[in-house]
Design a protein around this motif. Structure first.
Motif, short mmCIF file in Angstrom:
data_model
loop_
_atom_site.label_atom_id
_atom_site.label_comp_id
_atom_site.label_asym_id
_atom_site.label_seq_id
_atom_site.Cartn_x
_atom_site.Cartn_y
_atom_site.Cartn_z
N ASP A 37 -9.67 6.21 0.24
CA ASP A 37 -8.46 6.62 -0.49
C ASP A 37 -8.75 7.15 -1.89
OD1 ASP A 37 -6.78 6.11 1.62
OD2 ASP A 37 -6.52 4.01 1.07
N MET A 38 -7.74 7.80 -2.42
CA MET A 38 -7.79 8.38 -3.76
C MET A 38 -7.46 7.28 -4.78
SD MET A 38 -5.82 11.91 -4.81
CE MET A 38 -6.95 13.17 -4.23
N PRO A 39 -8.20 7.21 -5.88
CA PRO A 39 -8.00 6.12 -6.84
C PRO A 39 -6.80 6.35 -7.76
CG PRO A 39 -9.77 7.55 -7.59
CD PRO A 39 -9.33 8.09 -6.24
N ILE A 40 -5.61 6.28 -7.19
CA ILE A 40 -4.39 6.68 -7.91
C ILE A 40 -3.96 5.67 -8.96
CG2 ILE A 40 -3.59 8.15 -6.02
CD1 ILE A 40 -1.62 5.94 -5.23
N ALA A 93 0.81 -1.23 0.00
CA ALA A 93 0.00 0.00 0.00
C ALA A 93 0.84 1.28 0.00
CB ALA A 93 -0.96 0.01 1.19
N LEU A 94 2.13 1.14 0.33
CA LEU A 94 3.01 2.32 0.28
C LEU A 94 4.07 2.12 -0.80
CD1 LEU A 94 3.61 3.49 3.98
CD2 LEU A 94 1.97 4.35 2.29
N GLY A 105 -2.16 2.41 3.78
CA GLY A 105 -1.55 3.26 2.76
C GLY A 105 -2.64 3.57 1.75
N ASN A 106 -2.37 3.32 0.47
CA ASN A 106 -3.39 3.54 -0.54
C ASN A 106 -4.04 2.21 -0.93
OD1 ASN A 106 -4.34 3.66 -3.50
ND2 ASN A 106 -4.34 5.80 -2.81
N PHE A 123 -6.13 1.37 -3.35
CA PHE A 123 -6.14 1.01 -4.77
C PHE A 123 -4.79 0.41 -5.17
CE2 PHE A 123 -9.35 4.20 -4.18
CZ PHE A 123 -10.42 3.76 -4.95
N ARG A 124 -3.73 1.06 -4.72
CA ARG A 124 -2.39 0.54 -5.00
C ARG A 124 -2.21 -0.84 -4.38
NH1 ARG A 124 1.72 4.41 -2.49
NH2 ARG A 124 2.05 5.43 -4.50
#
Ligand SMILES: [Ca+2]
Ligand SMILES: [Ca+2]
Lengths: 240, 240
Positions: B137-140, B43-44, B89-90, B92-93
């Protein structure tokens, strides 16, 4: 390049009514030649109620509103539109509905080739950009891609929010979220539009409008603040 | 059903260190038989630095940590794991990396069939549920699906945040976002885990732990608050 865009951070500013804070910009953007605006209410669940809200507001500005969901053929409705307004709500739901209704390519064509003026607010601003990668919304439905209409080659973060130094909440700040985006390869610039900000795009010229500064995030560079009135045209050619 | 899960809202509580607020729960969860924990740092961006942080903390609790990204074969690492911890973390990632590395099905099998204890924090809690539809989270990055490991049949919203009555920001509140999710058909319940909350799942028993209440959102019903210590086992069979 005939493109004309009015990309609004938020439809409602605290303490005022729906689209009140940007109504003069809306009037000068659509002007006298546009009589009817095609409204896209896909970002909210109740499309009829949402269209009524937009219709009532636009009526006070001298424009008729047609809801795209009221048309028998949404693609044909885009083909005939004099102006387009995509409202806010949930960006994932909005983008999925745009693809489900096959209007993404047609909207791009009408705006980029025919010069049909496009106004977006919040989620409607996200989908106007290269992708929805920098939306703030919850991913309540799964769209076929995060690629969006692509009327500009960069990303926007609407409702941009500065870190709150008094917060005890440990979720990521908005800046941390955008920084995580820029850890990914080949990610374009992100314009953080605070509530009250708008971006006007006319051909290859982009101008920041509204009552607040905007913050520009570019991968590998320090972020930069821009005052209302700033010329941001460089974003249209140099998105990285 | 051998499932054992420790699903933590947040890894760091304001004013304390990494995993400090839940370290006693971690010790009793992994117990004396687990010696090594497989850590998933997807996630990071900086997986080495993240694994070092987790390794240092788990060492103080008596556990060795292996980073899944350090293994030649991540699927084999899951097959041999005594315990699994997926950090935040994120989301999506994280989910995209889990699919890219082909470990989703293997983690599910190890936890559900072999009883390997699974701890998740924040994004690591999101991916343990039925889907990531209620991440903050933001969908990066674009994952192949929002369906997740599916160790429980409902959704969790980590870092759940009550509406701030003094806010002038016009973005959706967390409650409004979850309500929008429940406007979609066939959406399961969402457990809003405030920072400081944890959910312990042992077989078909689920217990709320930690220092704060949790708020349960179910489609078409009023939301309900639960105190720490509450039995939430009904969520494991009756997710709708
Ligand atoms: Ca929104
Ligand atoms: Ca997160």
């Amino acid at each position: 390049m005939k493109r004309r865009l009015l990309l609004v951070s938020n439809s409602t500013l605290h303490g005022s009514g729906y689209l009140d804070h940007c109504q003069q910009h809306i009037s000068s953007f659509f002007g006298k030649n546009v009589k009817r605006v095609l409204f896209v209410p896909y970002a909210l669940h109740d499309r009829d109620a949402y269209t009524k809200t937009a219709r009532n507001k636009f009526k006070t500005l001298g424009y008729e509103v047609d809801g795209i969901h009221e048309a028998a053929d949404p693609v044909e409705a885009v083909r005939k539109a004099e102006g387009i307004f995509i409202g806010g709500g949930n960006t994932f739901r909005l983008l999925k509905s745009l693809y489900d209704n096959n209007v993404v390519a047609e909207i791009r064509k009408r705006v980029m080739e025919d010069g049909v003026p496009y106004m977006g607010s919040s989620a409607g601003t996200n989908v106007a950009t290269i992708s929805i990668n920098t939306t703030n919304d919850m991913p309540i439905v799964f769209p076929p891609t995060f690629s969006a209409i692509g009327l500009v080659p960069f990303n926007i973060n609407p409702h941009y929010l500065d870190p709150d130094p008094n917060s005890r909440h440990m979720g990521e700040t908005r800046e941390q979220r955008i920084t995580q985006y820029h850890e990914e390869p080949d990610t374009p610039s992100v314009l953080g539009l605070r509530e009250g900000s708008l971006l006007l795009v006319e051909g290859n010229k982009a101008t920041l409008l509204g009552s607040t500064k905007a913050r520009l995030f570019t991968s590998g560079k320090p972020s930069v603040e821009y005052d209302p009135g700033s010329d941001l045209s460089f974003l249209l050619s140099d998105a990285r």
